[in-house]
Structure formats: structure tokens, C-alpha cells
Design an enzyme around this catalytic site. Structure first.
Site, PDB file in Angstrom:
ATOM      1  N   TYR A   1      -5.781  12.861  -4.156  1.00  0.00           N
ATOM      2  CA  TYR A   1      -6.009  11.392  -4.281  1.00  0.00           C
ATOM      3  C   TYR A   1      -7.181  10.915  -3.327  1.00  0.00           C
ATOM      4  O   TYR A   1      -7.817   9.917  -3.663  1.00  0.00           O
ATOM      5  CB  TYR A   1      -4.583  10.527  -3.665  1.00  0.00           C
ATOM      6  CG  TYR A   1      -4.675   9.031  -3.770  1.00  0.00           C
ATOM      7  CD1 TYR A   1      -4.736   8.366  -4.995  1.00  0.00           C
ATOM      8  CD2 TYR A   1      -4.507   8.472  -2.673  1.00  0.00           C
ATOM      9  CE1 TYR A   1      -4.555   6.933  -4.847  1.00  0.00           C
ATOM     10  CE2 TYR A   1      -4.649   6.905  -2.478  1.00  0.00           C
ATOM     11  CZ  TYR A   1      -4.637   6.353  -3.890  1.00  0.00           C
ATOM     12  OH  TYR A   1      -4.583   4.979  -3.904  1.00  0.00           O
TER      13      TYR A   1
ATOM     14  N   SER B   1      -9.468   2.962  -1.862  1.00  0.00           N
ATOM     15  CA  SER B   1      -8.041   2.824  -1.017  1.00  0.00           C
ATOM     16  C   SER B   1      -8.437   3.209   0.337  1.00  0.00           C
ATOM     17  O   SER B   1      -9.424   3.532   0.675  1.00  0.00           O
ATOM     18  CB  SER B   1      -7.249   3.676  -1.533  1.00  0.00           C
ATOM     19  OG  SER B   1      -6.132   4.023  -0.592  1.00  0.00           O
TER      20      SER B   1
ATOM     21  N   THR C   1       3.566  -2.571  -4.333  1.00  0.00           N
ATOM     22  CA  THR C   1       3.276  -2.483  -5.916  1.00  0.00           C
ATOM     23  C   THR C   1       4.119  -1.261  -6.216  1.00  0.00           C
ATOM     24  O   THR C   1       4.767  -0.328  -5.083  1.00  0.00           O
ATOM     25  CB  THR C   1       2.140  -2.269  -6.233  1.00  0.00           C
ATOM     26  OG1 THR C   1       1.626  -0.869  -5.586  1.00  0.00           O
ATOM     27  CG2 THR C   1       1.072  -3.187  -5.691  1.00  0.00           C
TER      28      THR C   1
END
Length: 246
Positions: free
Chosen positions: A150, A137, A185
Site C-alpha cells: 500500500y 494517503s 470509511t
């Protein structure tokens, strides 16, 4: 468009979003796709559009599950040529409110699972002269607010990709990563901010050109997995609509 004919690809997170887009695209380009996700109903729906594909439900956060997934893929198709680690999870939290369980979950899904799968798949991939594509990412190359776990995991996945690339430089194996920006998404469309969060900090992660469609990023993954990328090894491809360009 690179052909993936006669290739077997294991794709995680295949029940929705980018994973589903990868499964469909790989099948259209001739690959036999083995999909992995936790939601059997959604996997069934996706694989109705993946001719010849097979799937299994599993939680890739555990080593045993990852080993079993790879064994099942090889048992079903006789080989494994491509591993695409798509599965991930991102929930925004204030760092001071992150519990031990939250932190463990962020690393388990976004970093441990890809590592376990890479480790389990190495013998088959080395035998096939295959490819690994890890989906990191832009959070793997920059900081993002309310996303400590994350970001740590995705930075780790970028590091894992580079470490494997160096270790296996002399072998018949290519390892690369893709760093998408925001994509349309469920992970993005269903996210929520922590109470009292500063939206301006969150908007720093947005690209001026807007969100990517999953199919756009799937095409980058297909390139890296295919023969046209034979010279690409250890690369970290940014697919973020220019977000990190300047």
C-alpha cells in the site's frame, strides 16, 4: 465554495466512503458525475442522491476497463473535465507473508488503475482544460507498518501526480493529489491486523485529533478540482488532521 457547474467529473470508488462523498458533493455544486465502482447495488443507492449522475461497474485494475470507462463517460456526457481517482484498497499484512498475488493486487488497484485512467482521460481533459485529483494517503509520504504494498503504491501515486504536473505544465491541465489521514470509511472501520501484530506500530499512523469524516476530505478535493484552485498544480495536499505536521 467553488461552483462546478457545467463540469463533468469521473469519480472512481464512488459506491462508498470518500468516493460516495465526492460524488454527492460534486453534484450539489453543479457537476454531472459519472461514477465507477465494482458494487452495482451500492452505486445505485449512492446515485439516488446524485441528480443527473450516471454510473458503471468496472474493475479499474485493468487497462482495458479504464479505457472503456473513460469512453463511456465521454459518450454519455460529451466531455470530461475532472478525473478523481479515489478507488483504493488497503489490507495489512506482514511483509514476509505478502504473496506475489497480494503485491500485484496492491499495485494494480492503488497505482496501476489511476495511471490507466489518467492516460485514457488525457485527450478529453486536455481538450477541456480540466483537472486530475489523485487520492493518495499519508501512506504516500510516510511509512506504515504491515503496509509495504500500500505504501509503495501510494508513494508511486504521489510521484505520478508530480510527474504529470511537470509534463503538462504548459498545457491546460492541472494535476494534484490529496493525502488523507485516517477516515471513517469501510476501509478503516473494517480493517484487521495480522496475527501477532504490534498495535503500537499501527497506532503511529493515528492523528492526535482523530479521524476525518469523508465529507471533510471531499471538500478539499472539490477545491482542487474547481476554479478557486486555478493556481494549484503539482501540489500534494495533506488532509490528515496534523498527523504529519511534526
Amino acid at each position: 465554495m467553488s461552483s462546478l457547474s457545467n463540469k463533468v467529473a469521473l469519480v472512481t470508488g464512488a459506491s462508498s466512503g470518500l468516493g460516495a462523498a465526492v460524488a454527492r458533493l460534486f453534484a450539489r455544486r453543479g457537476a454531472s458525475v459519472f461514477g465507477v465502482a465494482r458494487d452495482e447495488q451500492r452505486l445505485t443507492e449512492v446515485f439516488a442522491e446524485v441528480p443527473g449522475g450516471r454510473f458503471v461497474t468496472a474493475d479499474i485494475a485493468t487497462s482495458a476497463a479504464c479505457r472503456s470507462v473513460v469512453e463511456q463517460c465521454v459518450a454519455d456526457f460529451g466531455r470530461l473535465d475532472i478525473l478523481v481517482n479515489v478507488a483504493g484498497a488497503h489490507r495489512m499484512r506482514r511483509t514476509g507473508e505478502v504473496t506475489d498475488e497480494d503485491w500485484d493486487h496492491d499495485l494494480a488497484v492503488n497505482l496501476n488503475g489511476p495511471f490507466y485512467l489518467c492516460r485514457a482521460a488525457l485527450p478529453a481533459l486536455l481538450d477541456a482544460g480540466g483537472a486530475i485529483v489523485n487520492v493518495a494517503s499519508i501512506a504516500g509520504v510516510e511509512g506504515q507498518a504491515y503496509s509495504a504494498g500500500y505504501c509503495a503504491a501510494k508513494h508511486g501515486l504521489v510521484g505520478l501526480t508530480r510527474a504529470l504536473a511537470v509534463e503538462f505544465t504548459a498545457d491546460r491541465l492541472r494535476v494534484n493529489a490529496v493525502c488523507p489521514g485516517g477516515m471513517l470509511t469501510p476501509q478503516i472501520t473494517g480493517f484487521s491486523l495480522p496475527d501477532g501484530a504490534d498495535p503500537n506500530l499501527v497506532l503511529r499512523a493515528a492523528a492526535p485529533r482523530g479521524m476525518n469524516e469523508p465529507e471533510e476530505v471531499a471538500a478539499v478535493i472539490a477545491f482542487l478540482a474547481g476554479p478557486d484552485a486555478s493556481a494549484v498544480h503539482g501540489a500534494v495536499y495533506l488532509a490528515d488532521n496534523g498527523k504529519t505536521a511534526g
